[in-house]
Write a protein that holds these residues in place. Structure first.
Motif, PDB file in Angstrom:
ATOM      1  N   TYR A   1      62.560   4.192  89.827  1.00 48.83           N
ATOM      2  CA  TYR A   1      61.942   3.240  90.742  1.00 48.83           C
ATOM      3  C   TYR A   1      61.832   1.915  90.006  1.00 48.83           C
ATOM      4  O   TYR A   1      61.509   1.872  88.822  1.00 48.83           O
ATOM      5  N   ALA A   2      62.109   0.833  90.723  1.00 47.03           N
ATOM      6  CA  ALA A   2      61.923  -0.497  90.151  1.00 47.03           C
ATOM      7  C   ALA A   2      61.586  -1.476  91.259  1.00 47.03           C
ATOM      8  O   ALA A   2      62.086  -1.355  92.380  1.00 47.03           O
ATOM      9  N   LYS A   3      60.732  -2.409  90.941  1.00 47.24           N
ATOM     10  CA  LYS A   3      60.444  -3.513  91.839  1.00 47.24           C
ATOM     11  C   LYS A   3      60.708  -4.777  91.040  1.00 47.24           C
ATOM     12  O   LYS A   3      59.963  -5.120  90.121  1.00 47.24           O
ATOM     13  N   ILE A   4      61.807  -5.432  91.378  1.00 42.74           N
ATOM     14  CA  ILE A   4      62.247  -6.604  90.628  1.00 42.74           C
ATOM     15  C   ILE A   4      62.449  -7.752  91.611  1.00 42.74           C
ATOM     16  O   ILE A   4      63.186  -7.619  92.590  1.00 42.74           O
ATOM     17  N   ASN A   5      61.787  -8.878  91.341  1.00 45.93           N
ATOM     18  CA  ASN A   5      61.866 -10.058  92.206  1.00 45.93           C
ATOM     19  C   ASN A   5      61.574  -9.710  93.665  1.00 45.93           C
ATOM     20  O   ASN A   5      62.250 -10.176  94.580  1.00 45.93           O
ATOM     21  N   GLY A   6      60.581  -8.863  93.876  1.00 46.02           N
ATOM     22  CA  GLY A   6      60.179  -8.505  95.221  1.00 46.02           C
ATOM     23  C   GLY A   6      61.049  -7.465  95.913  1.00 46.02           C
ATOM     24  O   GLY A   6      60.743  -7.037  97.013  1.00 46.02           O
ATOM     25  N   LYS A   7      62.139  -7.067  95.286  1.00 44.67           N
ATOM     26  CA  LYS A   7      63.023  -6.055  95.878  1.00 44.67           C
ATOM     27  C   LYS A   7      62.746  -4.706  95.249  1.00 44.67           C
ATOM     28  O   LYS A   7      62.514  -4.607  94.049  1.00 44.67           O
ATOM     29  N   ARG A   8      62.790  -3.671  96.077  1.00 45.00           N
ATOM     30  CA  ARG A   8      62.584  -2.308  95.589  1.00 45.00           C
ATOM     31  C   ARG A   8      63.927  -1.614  95.403  1.00 45.00           C
ATOM     32  O   ARG A   8      64.815  -1.711  96.243  1.00 45.00           O
ATOM     33  N   TYR A   9      64.018  -0.905  94.300  1.00 45.79           N
ATOM     34  CA  TYR A   9      65.193  -0.099  93.993  1.00 45.79           C
ATOM     35  C   TYR A   9      64.706   1.302  93.633  1.00 45.79           C
ATOM     36  O   TYR A   9      63.634   1.450  93.078  1.00 45.79           O
ATOM     37  N   GLY A  10      65.493   2.282  93.915  1.00 43.06           N
ATOM     38  CA  GLY A  10      65.102   3.617  93.511  1.00 43.06           C
ATOM     39  C   GLY A  10      65.977   4.686  94.119  1.00 43.06           C
ATOM     40  O   GLY A  10      66.672   4.458  95.112  1.00 43.06           O
ATOM     41  N   GLU A  11      65.936   5.827  93.485  1.00 42.74           N
ATOM     42  CA  GLU A  11      66.680   6.977  93.960  1.00 42.74           C
ATOM     43  C   GLU A  11      66.055   8.218  93.333  1.00 42.74           C
ATOM     44  O   GLU A  11      65.601   8.196  92.199  1.00 42.74           O
ATOM     45  N   SER A  12      66.035   9.295  94.093  1.00 42.20           N
ATOM     46  CA  SER A  12      65.487  10.556  93.607  1.00 42.20           C
ATOM     47  C   SER A  12      66.584  11.596  93.489  1.00 42.20           C
ATOM     48  O   SER A  12      67.597  11.527  94.187  1.00 42.20           O
ATOM     49  N   HIS A  13      66.363  12.562  92.618  1.00 41.24           N
ATOM     50  CA  HIS A  13      67.252  13.716  92.458  1.00 41.24           C
ATOM     51  C   HIS A  13      68.699  13.328  92.146  1.00 41.24           C
ATOM     52  O   HIS A  13      69.630  13.883  92.715  1.00 41.24           O
ATOM     53  N   VAL A  14      68.873  12.392  91.222  1.00 43.44           N
ATOM     54  CA  VAL A  14      70.210  12.008  90.752  1.00 43.44           C
ATOM     55  C   VAL A  14      70.612  13.022  89.685  1.00 43.44           C
ATOM     56  O   VAL A  14      69.853  13.268  88.747  1.00 43.44           O
ATOM     57  N   MET A  15      71.772  13.622  89.824  1.00 45.71           N
ATOM     58  CA  MET A  15      72.234  14.589  88.820  1.00 45.71           C
ATOM     59  C   MET A  15      72.330  13.896  87.463  1.00 45.71           C
ATOM     60  O   MET A  15      72.894  12.806  87.362  1.00 45.71           O
ATOM     61  N   PHE A  16      71.764  14.549  86.432  1.00 45.96           N
ATOM     62  CA  PHE A  16      71.756  13.927  85.111  1.00 45.96           C
ATOM     63  C   PHE A  16      73.150  13.875  84.515  1.00 45.96           C
ATOM     64  O   PHE A  16      73.900  14.849  84.520  1.00 45.96           O
ATOM     65  N   ASN A  17      73.464  12.713  84.010  1.00 41.46           N
ATOM     66  CA  ASN A  17      74.679  12.430  83.264  1.00 41.46           C
ATOM     67  C   ASN A  17      74.294  11.302  82.320  1.00 41.46           C
ATOM     68  O   ASN A  17      73.717  10.303  82.770  1.00 41.46           O
ATOM     69  N   PRO A  18      74.552  11.428  81.012  1.00 46.42           N
ATOM     70  CA  PRO A  18      74.106  10.384  80.079  1.00 46.42           C
ATOM     71  C   PRO A  18      74.583   8.980  80.442  1.00 46.42           C
ATOM     72  O   PRO A  18      73.819   8.022  80.370  1.00 46.42           O
ATOM     73  N   GLU A  19      75.844   8.872  80.862  1.00 45.37           N
ATOM     74  CA  GLU A  19      76.389   7.560  81.204  1.00 45.37           C
ATOM     75  C   GLU A  19      75.704   6.974  82.439  1.00 45.37           C
ATOM     76  O   GLU A  19      75.386   5.790  82.482  1.00 45.37           O
ATOM     77  N   ALA A  20      75.467   7.794  83.459  1.00 42.51           N
ATOM     78  CA  ALA A  20      74.811   7.320  84.679  1.00 42.51           C
ATOM     79  C   ALA A  20      73.369   6.905  84.387  1.00 42.51           C
ATOM     80  O   ALA A  20      72.887   5.889  84.900  1.00 42.51           O
ATOM     81  N   PHE A  21      72.688   7.697  83.568  1.00 42.71           N
ATOM     82  CA  PHE A  21      71.316   7.384  83.200  1.00 42.71           C
ATOM     83  C   PHE A  21      71.253   6.048  82.464  1.00 42.71           C
ATOM     84  O   PHE A  21      70.427   5.188  82.781  1.00 42.71           O
ATOM     85  N   LEU A  22      72.138   5.855  81.487  1.00 46.23           N
ATOM     86  CA  LEU A  22      72.177   4.605  80.728  1.00 46.23           C
ATOM     87  C   LEU A  22      72.497   3.432  81.640  1.00 46.23           C
ATOM     88  O   LEU A  22      71.916   2.350  81.508  1.00 46.23           O
ATOM     89  N   ASP A  23      73.385   3.631  82.585  1.00 43.32           N
ATOM     90  CA  ASP A  23      73.732   2.579  83.537  1.00 43.32           C
ATOM     91  C   ASP A  23      72.503   2.156  84.340  1.00 43.32           C
ATOM     92  O   ASP A  23      72.255   0.961  84.532  1.00 43.32           O
ATOM     93  N   VAL A  24      71.716   3.114  84.799  1.00 41.57           N
ATOM     94  CA  VAL A  24      70.492   2.795  85.537  1.00 41.57           C
ATOM     95  C   VAL A  24      69.511   2.049  84.631  1.00 41.57           C
ATOM     96  O   VAL A  24      68.918   1.038  85.048  1.00 41.57           O
ATOM     97  N   MET A  25      69.339   2.510  83.400  1.00 38.96           N
ATOM     98  CA  MET A  25      68.454   1.806  82.456  1.00 38.96           C
ATOM     99  C   MET A  25      68.844   0.340  82.332  1.00 38.96           C
ATOM    100  O   MET A  25      67.989  -0.543  82.357  1.00 38.96           O
ATOM    101  N   ARG A  26      70.129   0.110  82.158  1.00 39.58           N
ATOM    102  CA  ARG A  26      70.615  -1.261  81.964  1.00 39.58           C
ATOM    103  C   ARG A  26      70.452  -2.117  83.220  1.00 39.58           C
ATOM    104  O   ARG A  26      70.133  -3.295  83.133  1.00 39.58           O
ATOM    105  N   LYS A  27      70.669  -1.519  84.378  1.00 37.41           N
ATOM    106  CA  LYS A  27      70.575  -2.275  85.620  1.00 37.41           C
ATOM    107  C   LYS A  27      69.149  -2.688  85.956  1.00 37.41           C
ATOM    108  O   LYS A  27      68.933  -3.758  86.519  1.00 37.41           O
ATOM    109  N   ILE A  28      68.184  -1.828  85.663  1.00 36.28           N
ATOM    110  CA  ILE A  28      66.811  -2.168  86.068  1.00 36.28           C
ATOM    111  C   ILE A  28      65.972  -2.771  84.951  1.00 36.28           C
ATOM    112  O   ILE A  28      64.800  -3.051  85.161  1.00 36.28           O
ATOM    113  N   SER A  29      66.558  -3.002  83.801  1.00 34.25           N
ATOM    114  CA  SER A  29      65.791  -3.639  82.727  1.00 34.25           C
ATOM    115  C   SER A  29      65.996  -5.133  82.716  1.00 34.25           C
ATOM    116  O   SER A  29      66.829  -5.686  83.339  1.00 34.25           O
TER     117      SER A  29
END
Length: 161
Positions: A133-161
């Motif tokens: 979950y992220a709230k950045i510049n008034g916009k909400r982002y989020g997703e539940s139950h994403v299958m774990f994959n190290p690359e996908a997880f890192l991609d999400v970290m980078r996108k919402i940081s």
């Protein structure tokens, strides 16, 4: 069959004492990564992590892995070893700067949570899935139950940081 030859790093390194060889091999063979990446991952996990944020993250994970049942005094479950290994698999393919703004903390249901220091963002990681979950510049982002994959997880970290 994969080639088992070890390629030495080009620069001087020291052994990283908190990861046993058995843990490294277990983690390496359970990671959903390509064989080309496995050598890099194995080298990263068995060699000293020189980045300050990565070193702190590995130390924090080692501490969280040692928490026993009822660690919070309210009946919390110990952190799953699979969850610890999932985060370590992300550490293995990430850069020090990827962890600049993240704090790793335990959840009472045997999972881990990453909290952003600078934004309203959090990522929860389990044994097979993660949610964010992220709230950045008034916009909400989020997703539940994403299958774990190290690359996908890192991609999400980078996108919402």
């Amino acid at each position: 069959m994969e080639d088992n030859k070890t390629t030495m790093a080009a620069e001087p390194v020291a052994a990283y004492g908190t990861n046993s060889y058995a843990d490294v091999m277990y983690l390496l063979h359970t990671m959903p990564i390509t064989p080309d990446v496995k050598e890099r991952v194995a080298r990263r996990l068995t060699l000293e992590v020189t980045g300050k944020n990565l070193s702190k993250s590995f130390a924090r994970l080692d501490h969280l892995a040692s928490l026993e049942e009822n660690w919070d005094g309210e009946g919390a479950l110990p952190i799953s070893r699979i969850v610890i290994n999932n985060v370590k698999s992300v550490l293995a393919i990430s850069d020090d700067k990827d962890w600049d703004e993240w704090l790793i903390g335990p959840d009472t249901n045997a999972t881990l949570s990453l909290q952003s220091k600078t934004t309203r963002a959090a990522i929860s990681i389990g044994t097979e899935e993660f949610s964010y979950y992220a709230k950045i510049n008034g916009k909400r982002y989020g997703e539940s139950h994403v299958m774990f994959n190290p690359e996908a997880f890192l991609d999400v970290m980078r996108k919402i940081s």
